[in-house]
Design a protein around this motif. Structure first.
Motif, mmCIF file in Angstrom:
data_model
loop_
_atom_site.group_PDB
_atom_site.id
_atom_site.type_symbol
_atom_site.label_atom_id
_atom_site.label_comp_id
_atom_site.label_asym_id
_atom_site.label_seq_id
_atom_site.Cartn_x
_atom_site.Cartn_y
_atom_site.Cartn_z
ATOM 1 N N THR A 1 0.859 -1.175 0.000
ATOM 2 C CA THR A 1 0.000 0.000 0.000
ATOM 3 C C THR A 1 0.901 1.232 0.000
ATOM 4 N N ALA A 2 0.334 2.383 -0.265
ATOM 5 C CA ALA A 2 1.124 3.622 -0.282
ATOM 6 C C ALA A 2 1.744 3.884 1.090
ATOM 7 N N GLU A 3 0.981 3.606 2.152
ATOM 8 C CA GLU A 3 1.495 3.833 3.512
ATOM 9 C C GLU A 3 2.693 2.926 3.814
ATOM 10 N N ASN A 4 2.577 1.656 3.474
ATOM 11 C CA ASN A 4 3.692 0.737 3.688
ATOM 12 C C ASN A 4 4.904 1.108 2.850
ATOM 13 N N HIS B 1 5.812 4.164 1.907
ATOM 14 C CA HIS B 1 6.482 5.308 2.521
ATOM 15 C C HIS B 1 7.214 4.914 3.801
ATOM 16 N N LEU B 2 6.659 3.995 4.547
ATOM 17 C CA LEU B 2 7.334 3.489 5.736
ATOM 18 C C LEU B 2 8.622 2.770 5.348
ATOM 19 N N THR B 3 8.557 1.985 4.285
ATOM 20 C CA THR B 3 9.743 1.282 3.797
ATOM 21 C C THR B 3 10.788 2.264 3.297
ATOM 22 N N GLN B 4 10.354 3.315 2.605
ATOM 23 C CA GLN B 4 11.292 4.339 2.149
ATOM 24 C C GLN B 4 12.007 4.985 3.328
ATOM 25 N N ARG B 5 11.248 5.351 4.352
ATOM 26 C CA ARG B 5 11.841 5.985 5.540
ATOM 27 C C ARG B 5 12.851 5.058 6.195
#
Length: 109
Positions: free
Chosen positions: A52-55, A57-61
């Protein structure tokens, strides 16, 4: 399960080729450093299809924090190797890296 085995074989083959094609005195290390960005992009492409988009972005961070941690690790080892034995430099670098990662995890969790 078969997908992971295929990915493992592809990743291992790429790492082996990187080590063989490297022109450095330290063949294995140089090859890994050379192809890590390529493997990261391949992994990112595989992950994007299942996130998902949220996951994402969390992975990117987490990836950015990990990359900064690796830079800190290399800098500490390089700096300490000027006045310490190599094994001691690596141990100090790993210690600082672990502290950085724990603090980052607590700060950004």
């Amino acid at each position: 399960m078969a997908g992971y085995i295929v990915q493992f074989i592809i990743g291992g083959t790429i790492m082996l080729l990187a080590a063989m094609l490297s022109q450095s005195k330290y063949l294995f290390l140089s090859g890994i450093i050379t192809l890590l960005p390529i493997l990261t992009l391949m992994n990112l492409n595989l992950q994007v299809h299942n996130m998902t988009a949220e996951n994402f972005h969390l992975t990117q961070r987490n990836g950015i924090i990990g990359a900064i941690g690796m830079i800190i690790l290399m800098m500490i080892i390089y700096y300490c190797s000027g006045f310490m034995k190599p094994a001691q430099s690596v141990l100090v670098g790993v210690g600082v890296y672990v502290v950085f990662m724990v603090v980052s995890k607590m700060t950004f969790a």
